[in-house]
Design an enzyme around this catalytic site. Structure first.
Site, PDB file in Angstrom:
ATOM      1  N   TRP B 324       0.839  -1.206   0.000  1.00 56.98           N
ATOM      2  CA  TRP B 324       0.000   0.000   0.000  1.00 56.98           C
ATOM      3  C   TRP B 324       0.874   1.257   0.000  1.00 56.98           C
ATOM      4  CZ3 TRP B 324      -0.774   4.063   3.513  1.00 56.98           C
ATOM      5  CH2 TRP B 324      -1.892   4.867   3.268  1.00 56.98           C
ATOM      6  N   HIS B 325       2.055   1.139   0.621  1.00 60.26           N
ATOM      7  CA  HIS B 325       2.920   2.312   0.730  1.00 60.26           C
ATOM      8  C   HIS B 325       3.583   2.693  -0.569  1.00 60.26           C
ATOM      9  CE1 HIS B 325       2.325   1.914   5.038  1.00 60.26           C
ATOM     10  NE2 HIS B 325       2.766   3.144   5.129  1.00 60.26           N
ATOM     11  N   GLY B 326       3.568   1.807  -1.546  1.00 62.36           N
ATOM     12  CA  GLY B 326       4.156   2.173  -2.820  1.00 62.36           C
ATOM     13  C   GLY B 326       4.351   0.961  -3.700  1.00 62.36           C
TER      14      GLY B 326
END
Lengths: 445, 472
Positions: B324-326
Site C-alpha cells: 500500500w505504501h508504494g
C-alpha cells in the site's frame, strides 16, 4: 498483526499491569475535555488566538492583493515571478498551480522581513548555517561547499593548459592565476570544526591536475590567506568577491610572476565610495543583523580611461559619462571611466567595478601611446583588479561565459602579447566555462 | 495543494473558511464538498474525475447494500464486492499497473513484452486514501455499522473532506456518520483546532522540513564523501523527517477538522517512545492499521481461527500494508520485515522485552525502526545496499569527516529538540501551562500566533517544501 492490537487497551497475558494504558484517542479526548471545561475562563484567550491567527492570515492575504508587484528582487539579484496568465490550457497542464505558488512566494508581503526571521530562527537554534552559508566569526558570511565538482575542474584546467601551451608556442606569454573562494581564503573566520579541510583538498587536486597537464599557474589563495589570517580585510564579509585590497595583493602576485614590479599600495589614493554594501552571501544567508561592507576605490595616477563594453541591451542608456557607439555592426557602451557609480546606489555595488559582467570589455588609457594590451580571460574577480593592471596595460577583458570565440585567433588578430587567465575556484568548479579554450587546438600533449 | 504552503494558508484557507462560516448550517456540507473539490482539483485538475467516479460508485453501492442488507444478504453482498472491485481496480491501475507489468516482463514469455507500460500515467494524489475511505462506507453499511447517506453532497463531503483528503488520517465512515448530519461549531472548538493545526504546521515546517534538508544532504553520499557518521546521521534525520512530516500533517488535518466541527481520530501516539515493535505499530499511522485490521485481518478470520491461519492472516496484512505504501519491492520487503518481527515478538520476544529494562527494549525498538526506514526510503535496492554498506563502514572514506562532524555538532541542539518533540513531554507541559490560568492561556495564544508567523517565514524563505506522503 498481533491480536492484541485489536483491543483498544491491550494487556499481554501473564504480565502484571503497572498502570492503566492510555490510547491516542483517549489522550486527545482528555485534553479536549480539559479545554471544554475551561471554555468560560479561556474565552478571552481563545478570541485572542483567533484574532491573531485569522487576523494575520487575512491581513497578509489582503496586502498580497493590494500591494503592487515588484518585478525584480535586488536582495536576491533575480527577476521575481509575476501574476500568471490564467487560461484553461495553463490550468489543465498543471502549470498554473506551480506559477501561482511561485508568484505568491515571490510577491509575498514583507518578503525580506520573513527571510530575516527564518535566518534568525536558524541562528538561535545554533545551526551555524543558513541556506548553505556559514555564519562565520566577525560577521563573515561564507558559502559552504564541501565537494566542488572535480570533473569540471579537470575539464577547465585541461583546456587552460592546452591553450597556454598553444599560445606560448606562438610566442605569446600566458599567465594563469587562480584565486580562492572566500571559504578557501578566509578560513580563519570559519568554525574550527569546519576549518580548511575541504579547501586544502580541492587545492591539492588543482595542484595535481596542473602538474599533470603542465599548466603553469600562480596560486593566489595561499598569499591572500596569509593576509586574511593577519586580519586584513581581503574579502568582503557579505559578498563572495575579494575587496579592492585583496585584489591589490592579487595584482602584486600576478605582476611579480610576469617579471614586472607592482606599484606599492601607497602609490594609489583610496576613496571610500560606500559604507553600506550588502553582497551576495548576505542575501543568501538572510542574516539581516550583519553589518554592511565598505567599498573602496584605489585610484592610480593620471586615471583617465575609455571603457567600451559590448552591450546590445542598451542598459546603460542615460548613465553619466556613457554613450552608445556602433563599431563593426556591434553596439558598445563607451564610458569615460572604469567605474559605473550608478551601481553604488543599488544593491549590487560590486558591479560598479567595470559595470558588471559582460563578455567583452576594452579599456584604454586616454592620450597614452604604445601601451601594451593585456588580454584578461576572467571572471568577476578581475573587475576590482583592473584598476591596478591599468597602470601598466591597456586591457581587453573577456568572460568566456558570454563571449565564445576561438581565443587563439583572437590573440593573433588583436596583436596580443600577454594573456592573463584570472579565475577563482568557484568559477573553475561550477561550470566548464574554460572548455572552449581548448577547442580546435588538436590533441592533448 | 499541501497545508504547509503559502497558497493553502493565504488563499485557500482564507477563502474557504470564510465561505464555510457565512453560509447557513444546512448548506455547509455542500460548501465543504465544493471547496474540497476545488482543493483537490487545484492540484489534480484531470484526476478529480476519478474521485468523482469513486464517490458515485460508492454512493450507489452503499445505497443498495443498505437497501438489501436486511432482506437479501446475497444481493447486498454483491454491491459490497462491486465497490471493492471497482475501487481496487482504480487503485491497482493507477498505482500498480506499471510496476506489475514491468515485473511480468521479466518472465520469458513473448506476449508479455507486448503489454504497454504506460509509464506516464502518474499517480493521482491521495488515491490510496480516498479509495480506502469510499470502500469503508459500503462495507460499514453492509455490516450495519453506519447508516446510508442519502444526501450525495454529504457523502461527497465525507470522501473529499479536504483536511484528510491527501494524506489521511483514513477516516472511516462510521466514525463521522453522525458528525456529517450535525456537528458543533463554536469558538472553543475552533480555537482548539487552530492550536492543533499550528502545532502540526510547526512539526511539519520547522522540524520535518529541516530534518529533511539534512537527510537530503546525506542521501546522496557517494564513494568520495561517504562516512559512517554521515550515513547514520542521515538515516536518523530521515526517521525524524518522516515522523514529523506525517504526524504534523495528521495534526493539521485533525486541527482543520476541529475548526469545521469534526472530530477525527488520532493517527500517531508518540511511536518513537515504543518499547517493542508491536507497540510501535499501535502508535504509528493508527488509522491505516485500524483499516487493515477491520477490513482485512478480521474478515480473514483474525486470530479466532487455527494458529496456521492466524499466521497466514498476519502475512497477508503485512504484505498489503507494505505494498500500500508504494508500488516497489522495497515496500513489500519493508512490510515483510515488520511481519517477521511481529511474529517473533508474538512468539516470545514481546514477553521477554517486557521483563528487560525499559532502556534496552526502547533501544531495540529504535534500531529496528531505523533499519525499517532504511528499507522504506530506498526504492532502488542497490542504492540501498550501498548506503547500508556506508552505515557499517563498507566503502566509506573514513569513519567520519569534517563535514559530517561539523553537521553533527551544529545540529546537536536541533537533534535534542527532535528527540524531545517525539515524546509526550511537550504536550503534557503545554496542558499543564494551559490549566495554570488566564495569563498562561493568553501567552499560549500569543505563542501560537508567533509560531504561525515563524512558519510563514520558513515558507517564504524557501521553496523547499517536499511532501513525503504524496505517493499514496
Amino acid at each position: 498483526m498481533d491480536d492484541t492490537t485489536k483491543k483498544i487497551q491491550p494487556v499481554p497475558d501473564g504480565v502484571p499491569v503497572k498502570k492503566e494504558k492510555i490510547t491516542a484517542d483517549g489522550e486527545a479526548a482528555k485534553y479536549l475535555q480539559l479545554q471544554m471545561n475551561l471554555k468560560k475562563e479561556s474565552r478571552g484567550a481563545d478570541l485572542l488566538l483567533i484574532l491573531l491567527t485569522l487576523g494575520f492570515i487575512y491581513v497578509m492575504a489582503v496586502l498580497f492583493w493590494v500591494l503592487p508587484d515588484s518585478d525584480f528582487s535586488a536582495q536576491e539579484n533575480r527577476t521575481l515571478a509575476t501574476a500568471p496568465e490564467i487560461s484553461p490550457e495553463n490550468f489543465f497542464s498543471g502549470a498554473l498551480t506551480e506559477q501561482v505558488s511561485d508568484y505568491l512566494a515571490d510577491q509575498f508581503p514583507f518578503r525580506d522581513f520573513f527571510v530575516g526571521v527564518k535566518a534568525l530562527s536558524e541562528t538561535i537554534q545554533l545551526k551555524g548555517q543558513n541556506n548553505g552559508v556559514i555564519l562565520g566569526s566577525d560577521g563573515y558570511l561564507i558559502t559552504r561547499v564541501d565537494y566542488p565538482d572535480e570533473k569540471v575542474l579537470q575539464t577547465n584546467l585541461r583546456a587552460a593548459a592546452r591553450f597556454q601551451q598553444a599560445v606560448q608556442e606562438r610566442g605569446i606569454r600566458c599567465v594563469a592565476a587562480f584565486a580562492g573562494r572566500k571559504q578557501d581564503t578566509c578560513d580563519r573566520y570559519l568554525p574550527a570544526a569546519y576549518g580548511s579541510y575541504y579547501s586544502d583538498r580541492i587545492w591539492d587536486i588543482l595542484d595535481g591536475i596542473a602538474g599533470e597537464k603542465k599548466l603553469e599557474y600562480i596560486n593566489l589563495r595561499d598569499p591572500l590567506r596569509r593576509y586574511a589570517s593577519d586580519g586584513e580585510a581581503v574579502y568582503y564579509k557579505t559578498d563572495h568577491h575579494w575587496t579592492s585590497l585583496g585584489a591589490y595583493y592579487g595584482y602584486a602576485q600576478v605582476m611579480e610572476a610576469m617579471g614586472a614590479s607592482p606599484l606599492p599600495l601607497d602609490a594609489f589614493t583610496a576613496e571610500t565610495v560606500s559604507t553600506d554594501f550588502y553582497g551576495t552571501t548576505w542575501s543568501a544567508a538572510g542574516a539581516k543583523w550583519v553589518k554592511p561592507d565598505t567599498v573602496t576605490y584605489y585610484h592610480g595616477k593620471d586615471e583617465r580611461y575609455t571603457m567600451a563594453i559590448e552591450d546590445s541591451t542598451g542598459q546603460f542608456e542615460g548613465y553619466t559619462g556613457c554613450v552608445y557607439e556602433e563599431r563593426d555592426g556591434k553596439n558598445y557602451a563607451v564610458f569615460d571611466s572604469i567605474y559605473v557609480r550608478e551601481f553604488l546606489e543599488e544593491k549590487d555595488q560590486y558591479a560598479s567595478f567595470l559595470g558588471g559582467n559582460f563578455g567583452y570589455t576594452h579599456i584604454t588609457a586616454n592620450g597614452a601611446e604604445d601601451r601594451e594590451t593585456l588580454l584578461v580571460l576572467k571572471d568577476s574577480f578581475a573587475h576590482s583588479m583592473a584598476p591596478y593592471l591599468l597602470q601598466h596595460y591597456d586591457l581587453i577583458l573577456v568572460d568566456l561565459r558570454y563571449y565564445k570565440v576561438p581565443m587563439l585567433r583572437f590573440c593573433e588578430e588583436n596583436g596580443i602579447d600577454t594573456v592573463l587567465m584570472l579565475y577563482n575556484m568557484e568559477t573553475l568548479t561550477e561550470g566548464d566555462y574554460l572548455k572552449i579554450l581548448g577547442a580546435g587546438l588538436g590533441k592533448e600533449t | 495543494m499541501v497545508f504547509s504552503s503559502l497558497e493553502f494558508l493565504f488563499l485557500y484557507f482564507a477563502a474557504s473558511i470564510m465561505i464555510y462560516f457565512i453560509v447557513p448550517l444546512a448548506l455547509r456540507n455542500l460548501v465543504l464538498l465544493l471547496v474540497s473539490l476545488a482543493f483537490y482539483g487545484w492540484g489534480e485538475p484531470i484526476y478529480v474525475t476519478i474521485m468523482l467516479f469513486s464517490i458515485i460508485v460508492d454512493y450507489i453501492c452503499g445505497y443498495f447494500a443498505g437497501k438489501y442488507r436486511e432482506t437479501n444478504r446475497k444481493k447486498a453482498r454483491r454491491f459490497v464486492i462491486a465497490s471493492a472491485v471497482i475501487n481496487l481496480s482504480v487503485l491497482g491501475f493507477f498505482k500498480y499497473y506499471t510496476f506489475i507489468v514491468s515485473n511480468l516482463q521479466l518472465l520469458p514469455f513473448g506476449f508479455l513484452q507486448k503489454i504497454p507500460l504506460l509509464a506516464d500515467v502518474k499517480l493521482p494524489i491521495g488515491i490510496s486514501f480516498y479509495t480506502f475511505q469510499t470502500m469503508s462506507y459500503t462495507i460499514d453499511i453492509y455490516r450495519g455499522d453506519a447508516r446510508v447517506q442519502r444526501n450525495i453532497a454529504s457523502f461527497g463531503a465525507y470522501v473529499t473532506l479536504f483536511p484528510q483528503l491527501i494524506a489521511g488520517p483514513i477516516v472511516r465512515y462510521q466514525d463521522i456518520d453522525d458528525q456529517l448530519r450535525s456537528r458543533p461549531h463554536n469558538i472553543e472548538l475552533f480555537a482548539s483546532g487552530m492550536r492543533t493545526f499550528i502545532c502540526g504546521m510547526g512539526k511539519k515546517i520547522l522540524l520535518a522540513n529541516c530534518a529533511g534538508a539534512m537527510w537530503e544532504g546525506f542521501q546522496t553520499l557517494s564513494a568520495t564523501d561517504a562516512t559512517v557518521v554521515g550515513a547514520w546521521l542521515g538515516i536518523l534525520f530521515y526517521a525524524f523527517q518522516i515522523y514529523f512530516d506525517f504526524s504534523g500533517y495528521s495534526d493539521m488535518a485533525i486541527g482543520l477538522g476541529k475548526m469545521l466541527g469534526f472530530q477525527f481520530k488520532e493517527n500517531f501516539f508518540y511511536p518513537y517512545v515504543s518499547k517493542s515493535i508491536t507497540e510501535f505499530w499501535r502508535r504509528w499511522h493508527i488509522s491505516m492499521g485500524t483499516w487493515f485490521r477491520e477490513y482485512v485481518y478480521i474478515p480473514l478470520g483474525g486470530n479466532r481461527c487455527s494458529k496456521l491461519k492466524n499466521y497466514r492472516n498476519i502475512v497477508i496484512v503485512w504484505l498489503l500494508t507494505g505494498f500500500w505504501h508504494g508500488a516497489s519491492w522495497n515496500y513489500v520487503l519493508w512490510g515483510l520485515y515488520y511481519c517477521v518481527l511481529l511474529v517473533i515478538e508474538k512468539l516470545f520476544l514481546h514477553k521477554l522485552l517486557q521483563r528487560l529494562p525499559g532502556f534496552i527494549s526502547h533501544m531495540y525498538t529504535l534500531v529496528v525502526v531505523l533499519f525499517g526506514w532504511w528499507l522504506f526510503v530506498f526504492e532502488d535496492l542497490s542504492a540501498g545496499m550501498t548506503y547500508l554498506g556506508y552505515m557499517f563502514g563498507q566503502g566509506v572514506v573514513a569513519f567520519t569527516e569534517v563535514g559530517a562532524t561539523f553537521d553533527l555538532l551544529r545540529c546537536i541542539l536541533f537533534l535534542a529538540v527532535l528527540c524531545i518533540a517525539s515524546t509526550p513531554l511537550p504536550k503534557r507541559l503545554f496542558y499543564k501551562l494551559y490549566e495554570k490560568g488566564k495569563g498562561a492561556r493568553v501567552a499560549i495564544s500569543a505563542g501560537c500566533g508567533a509560531l504561525l508567523v515563524l512558519c510563514t517565514a520558513y515558507l517564504v524563505d524557501s521553496s523547499y517544501n517536499p511532501f513525503l506522503y504524496f505517493r499514496f
